[in-house]
Design a protein around this motif. Structure first.
Motif, mmCIF file in Angstrom:
data_model
loop_
_atom_site.group_PDB
_atom_site.id
_atom_site.type_symbol
_atom_site.label_atom_id
_atom_site.label_comp_id
_atom_site.label_asym_id
_atom_site.label_seq_id
_atom_site.Cartn_x
_atom_site.Cartn_y
_atom_site.Cartn_z
ATOM 1 N N ASP A 59 0.836 -1.214 0.000
ATOM 2 C CA ASP A 59 0.000 0.000 0.000
ATOM 3 C C ASP A 59 0.865 1.257 0.000
ATOM 4 O O ASP A 59 0.875 2.038 0.969
ATOM 5 N N PRO A 60 1.628 1.510 -1.087
ATOM 6 C CA PRO A 60 2.591 2.631 -1.084
ATOM 7 C C PRO A 60 1.948 3.996 -0.909
ATOM 8 O O PRO A 60 2.607 4.934 -0.459
ATOM 9 N N GLY A 61 0.663 4.139 -1.238
ATOM 10 C CA GLY A 61 0.024 5.445 -1.124
ATOM 11 C C GLY A 61 -0.142 5.931 0.304
ATOM 12 O O GLY A 61 -0.365 7.118 0.533
ATOM 13 N N THR A 62 -0.027 5.028 1.278
ATOM 14 C CA THR A 62 -0.189 5.436 2.684
ATOM 15 C C THR A 62 1.124 5.416 3.453
ATOM 16 O O THR A 62 1.117 5.573 4.675
ATOM 17 N N LEU A 63 2.241 5.221 2.760
ATOM 18 C CA LEU A 63 3.543 5.245 3.428
ATOM 19 C C LEU A 63 4.224 6.577 3.119
ATOM 20 O O LEU A 63 4.501 6.888 1.952
ATOM 21 N N LEU A 64 4.515 7.351 4.145
ATOM 22 C CA LEU A 64 5.095 8.676 3.980
ATOM 23 C C LEU A 64 6.528 8.697 4.503
ATOM 24 O O LEU A 64 6.858 8.029 5.483
ATOM 25 N N ALA A 65 7.368 9.462 3.822
ATOM 26 C CA ALA A 65 8.712 9.752 4.309
ATOM 27 C C ALA A 65 8.664 11.097 5.033
ATOM 28 O O ALA A 65 8.188 12.095 4.480
ATOM 29 N N GLY A 120 16.356 22.703 1.521
ATOM 30 C CA GLY A 120 15.985 21.301 1.417
ATOM 31 C C GLY A 120 15.725 20.678 2.767
ATOM 32 O O GLY A 120 16.095 21.236 3.819
ATOM 33 N N PRO A 121 15.108 19.503 2.793
ATOM 34 C CA PRO A 121 14.793 18.827 4.050
ATOM 35 C C PRO A 121 16.015 18.152 4.657
ATOM 36 O O PRO A 121 17.054 18.007 4.009
ATOM 37 N N VAL A 153 -2.702 14.744 8.417
ATOM 38 C CA VAL A 153 -1.329 14.422 8.813
ATOM 39 C C VAL A 153 -0.515 15.706 8.938
ATOM 40 O O VAL A 153 0.205 15.926 9.923
ATOM 41 N N GLY A 154 -0.623 16.575 7.922
ATOM 42 C CA GLY A 154 0.137 17.813 7.948
ATOM 43 C C GLY A 154 -0.229 18.698 9.118
ATOM 44 O O GLY A 154 0.648 19.295 9.763
ATOM 45 N N ASN A 184 12.450 24.547 13.404
ATOM 46 C CA ASN A 184 12.246 23.334 12.609
ATOM 47 C C ASN A 184 10.766 23.055 12.389
ATOM 48 O O ASN A 184 9.945 23.219 13.293
ATOM 49 N N SER A 185 10.452 22.634 11.184
ATOM 50 C CA SER A 185 9.114 22.107 10.886
ATOM 51 C C SER A 185 9.278 20.662 10.428
ATOM 52 O O SER A 185 10.385 20.210 10.116
ATOM 53 N N ILE A 186 8.176 19.930 10.432
ATOM 54 C CA ILE A 186 8.186 18.540 9.977
ATOM 55 C C ILE A 186 7.402 18.473 8.674
ATOM 56 O O ILE A 186 6.221 18.844 8.628
ATOM 57 N N VAL A 187 8.074 18.037 7.611
ATOM 58 C CA VAL A 187 7.449 17.950 6.295
ATOM 59 C C VAL A 187 7.422 16.487 5.869
ATOM 60 O O VAL A 187 8.095 15.633 6.454
ATOM 61 N N PHE A 188 6.651 16.203 4.828
ATOM 62 C CA PHE A 188 6.543 14.816 4.396
ATOM 63 C C PHE A 188 6.233 14.761 2.903
ATOM 64 O O PHE A 188 5.760 15.727 2.296
ATOM 65 N N ASP A 189 6.539 13.632 2.308
ATOM 66 C CA ASP A 189 6.113 13.322 0.949
ATOM 67 C C ASP A 189 5.960 11.807 0.864
ATOM 68 O O ASP A 189 6.242 11.088 1.814
ATOM 69 N N GLN A 190 5.488 11.335 -0.266
ATOM 70 C CA GLN A 190 5.284 9.892 -0.410
ATOM 71 C C GLN A 190 6.632 9.186 -0.412
ATOM 72 O O GLN A 190 7.583 9.616 -1.077
#
Length: 812
Positions: free
Chosen positions: A55-61, A71-72, A239-240, A261-267
């Motif tokens: 289920d890759p659509g629900t796994l976030l980095a 950059g992160p 989530v965000g 610091n902030s916490i960001v995410f992408d797929q």
């Protein structure tokens, strides 16, 4: 349904009666589809393909990002535990150390020790990733600090011969016994898109296997990649919002380290944010280029089909006279072109298989494992099929329209029903003009990239690359202490220098042009800079390094076997002197970076550090003997040998290493020439792709022009026969035909040059040492294209001059 089958049957019958046109159309479209499928395979691999997890659509980095940073960044251990324990949007959060070098022994027939790269992950990593193991299992919660290992599928197959009985057995990793508990699924190489780890161990082992691992209580050092599995029913917006709230709370609790610091995410598995823009621009440029190739091929096919429509005009006119509908006739012709395009799609997909295999042979000049292989997947096949159908419809529309709307009276009398009276430029001529114009744009861009490759290959890298052999070892992962490491490396260097044919042998932590190494901000004592401290690349080297590589010494002296306990000294390059000392004499003065002070003892010439196309970077060379203990190299150490017999010396050096330590793994054995070839990765890749596409475009445009002129000669056979019968000179007949073709070429060049000039602006960021509006390119390419066009016109002109008047008049 019945009418569709009749159209298919009729189309197959028509194609079988004109095999030459069918082959030409299939090959033309096949070349265009092959180019598009090849580039789309890169897009599919690096942009569209999800991470190979459940289920890759629900796994976030997850990443941290400091205010003002472009950059992160990774997580600290405390921040990871905060998110793991407090975030309610995730069903699980796991962390991993992304690259862990190791040495592996054991395997089929006691294989030679091998350098391998893996990851250290929390015990829930495989559960969060939802991986189904083909053999064994992932880690148990109780194994966080146990010496257990999960092998990558390819490593299990290659080194252990896919032995299913390996589960439960012990292998040796960096001198420590690890029990194999599982094998990862085929194709799984972690959740990072480029990295290719070969094994996984619990994170509790990282302090024993890696160097410079920070204290886990520290909130300063960011060293962990983090993934989170989104709970069912939770949206990314939720989530965000939760992560923003969590980051704000952590910033209040720890303002000294986390307030900005902030916490960001992408797929998970997507392109890194810092590289995404440049990669997408490059792939976008390639996509436009291959679409140009397909347009050129399509214009070629449309011209062929227009010629075929002219030969079928009487049949079409009779069918219309008997009551056939024009729409029915157009549908039949379009069915035929779609069949031809489908054949071209099959050919193009076959060619793309070869092309992607060739692309996968390119290698980046980095000492870490990267997976940049591309292949055809279902997305590429679907894209190629859809593009083939679309090409058949688009490029067959004009011939179908022309075939279904002849001038009936002229067609029944045998006249050319497609040649409309009073028109100087027919549809076929317009298509040829479009072909040549697009080819000019493509060839100009191709010329720029080929010139860029030439400039890059001829750039002065600041050192002599001939007759240099490089072989790497990493005593640290074999349990060597810093003192023992220095002793081992010194003995290796001395024995290698004594080999026959060896001029000199030196050591470094990483070869130049490896796309990156350690860097830190530096400042000189007593000098204040107006801006931030410059970033400086750091290298560890042994005495004789500069002489072996041919880097000139400008001031001061070389290293001279300094002891580890002596005050630290350094040699800097001219760019360092310019940026930090403002070109003042630095000999004897001190510089400081990363909390370490060095006395400058020498200045050497500038040499390319990371990439061939970079601007000159400040570099500080440290004594290897003084740095191994305080800052051990993550990448191991490289022996560089100047020798006239690279192959023979490589074998002899291997024997020396194994005589010193039979368990020592040897890796990255290559010549400096091979390393420089890999360092030209981007210009070589761009030059190869654009060179092939440019050649294909030129060939298709030439064939298209030749076809139009041949068709023109065949339609004017009677006219040419009359001219010759009335005494026209053969040269005049040739000039008539060539002049018509060259008029089309001149019009095409006039339209194509401004377009090529504008297209060149978008390629400027990928060029090395050359201006996007390079005068030589924009002069030679039109001349080349005009010369090819002249030759394509001369062949039918020569045939026209040989027309027999009696035969021509009798046939007409």
């Amino acid at each position: 349904m019945a009418s569709g089958l009749r159209d298919l049957t009729y189309a197959f019958r028509r194609i079988s009666k004109s095999p030459g046109i069918a082959v030409a159309a299939i090959v033309s479209i096949g070349l265009g589809i092959a180019a598009n499928a090849t580039i789309f395979s890169i897009v599919s691999t690096f942009v569209l393909r999800p991470a190979p997890v459940g289920d890759p659509g629900t796994l976030l980095a997850l990443h941290t990002q400091a205010r003002g940073e472009s950059g992160p960044n990774h997580f600290t251990w405390p921040l990871y535990t905060d998110v793991r324990d407090q975030a309610k949007s995730f069903s699980g959060v796991a962390a991993y150390y992304e690259l862990l070098p190791a040495s592996m022994t054991g395997g089929e027939d006691n294989s030679e020790p091998e350098r391998v790269w893996g990851q250290a992950a929390t015990s829930n990593f495989f559960d969060v990733a939802q991986l189904r193991m083909p053999l064994g299992r992932g880690f148990l919660p109780s194994e966080e600090k146990q010496q257990v290992i999960v092998l990558g599928y390819s490593l299990w197959q290659r080194r252990f011969a896919a032995d299913p009985a390996l589960i439960g057995k012990t292998i040796t990793l960096s001198g420590r016994p690890f029990t194999v508990v599982g094998v990862a699924p085929p194709g799984f190489r972690g959740v990072d898109i480029l990295l290719a780890p070969q094994f996984w161990v619990p994170l509790g082992n990282v302090e024993q296997l890696a160097v410079n691992i920070p204290d886990r209580s520290s909130r300063i050092f960011h060293w962990l990649g983090v993934i989170g599995r989104v709970r069912p029913g939770v949206t990314w917006a939720q989530v965000g919002a939760e992560l923003d709230t969590l980051a704000a709370n952590i910033a209040k609790a720890y303002p000294a380290t986390d307030k900005d610091n902030s916490i960001v995410f992408d797929q998970a598995g997507s392109l890194p944010q810092r590289d995404k823009a440049s990669v997408l621009v490059f792939l976008g440029a390639l996509s436009v280029v291959v679409l140009l190739v397909l347009c050129i091929a399509g214009a070629n096919v449309a011209n062929l089909l227009l010629a075929q429509a002219a030969s079928r005009q009487r049949v079409m006119a009779v069918r219309l006279a008997l009551g056939a509908r024009r729409g029915q006739l157009m549908r039949q012709v379009l069915t035929e072109t779609v069949l031809l395009a489908t054949g071209g799609g099959i050919l193009g997909t076959t060619l793309a298989l070869w092309a992607t295999s060739a692309l996968s042979a390119f290698r980046l000049p980095v000492p870490i494992p990267l997976d940049i292989a591309v292949s055809l997947d279902w997305r590429v096949l679907l894209y190629a099929f859809g593009l083939s159908i679309a090409a058949g419809l688009v490029f067959g529309l004009v011939p179908a329209y022309a075939a279904a709307r002849p001038l009936i009276a002229a067609a029944l009398k045998g006249e050319d029903a497609l040649a409309r009276p009073g028109r100087r430029f027919t549809m076929r001529n317009i298509l040829v003009i479009a072909q040549i114009s697009l080819s000019l744009v493509l060839l100009c861009v191709t010329g720029l990239f080929l010139r860029s490759l030439e400039r890059a290959a001829g750039m002065d890298v600041g050192f002599r690359s001939q007759d240099l052999l490089m072989i790497s070892v990493d005593p640290r992962v074999h349990g060597y202490t810093p003192e023992h490491t220095v002793q081992f490396l010194g003995e290796l260097r001395n024995r290698a220098a004594a080999l026959p044919g060896v001029t000199s042998a030196v050591l470094t932590d990483v070869a130049p042009l490896s796309m990156g190494n350690r860097s830190d901000s530096f400042r000189a004592e007593g000098i204040k800079l107006s801006g931030p401290d410059p970033s400086v690349d750091l290298y560890m080297v042994s005495p004789g390094y500069f002489g072996t590589l041919g880097i000139p010494r400008i001031l001061g002296r070389d290293f001279a076997n300094e002891s580890a306990s002596a005050p630290k000294v350094a040699v800097v390059n001219q760019a360092f002197v310019h940026d930090i000392f403002h070109d003042e004499n630095p000999i004897g003065r001190r510089v400081e970076g990363a909390g370490v002070s060095y006395q400058v003892i020498g200045v050497v010439g500038n040499a390319k550090s990371r990439t061939i196309g970079e601007d000159l970077r400040p570099v500080l060379y440290r004594s290897l003997a003084q740095s191994v203990a305080s800052d051990p190299s993550f990448l191991g150490y490289t022996l560089i040998v100047r020798t006239g017999d690279e192959a023979g010396t490589a074998s002899a050096v291997r024997n020396i290493v194994h005589s010193l330590d039979p368990a020592m793994a040897i890796f990255n054995a290559e010549t400096m020439h091979e390393h420089l070839r890999d360092a030209l990765f981007l210009p070589r890749l761009a030059g190869a792709l654009f060179g092939i596409f440019g050649f294909v475009g030129l060939a298709l445009a030439s064939v298209g022009l030749y076809g139009v002129m041949s068709y023109s000669v065949s339609r004017r056979t009677r006219e040419i026969g009359i001219r010759i019968a009335l005494g026209a000179q053969l040269a005049a007949v040739q000039r008539l035909v060539v002049g018509q073709g060259m008029l089309l070429t001149v019009v095409a060049l006039a339209l194509g040059l401004p377009a090529a000039w504008m297209a060149a602006k978008f390629s400027s960021s990928f060029l090395y040492g050359i201006h996007p509006h390079d005068i030589a390119t924009f002069t030679l390419v039109p001349v080349l294209l005009a010369a090819v066009a002249l030759f394509a016109c001369w062949i039918p002109a020569r045939r026209a001059a040989r027309v027999d008047p009696q035969t021509a008049l009798r046939n007409e």
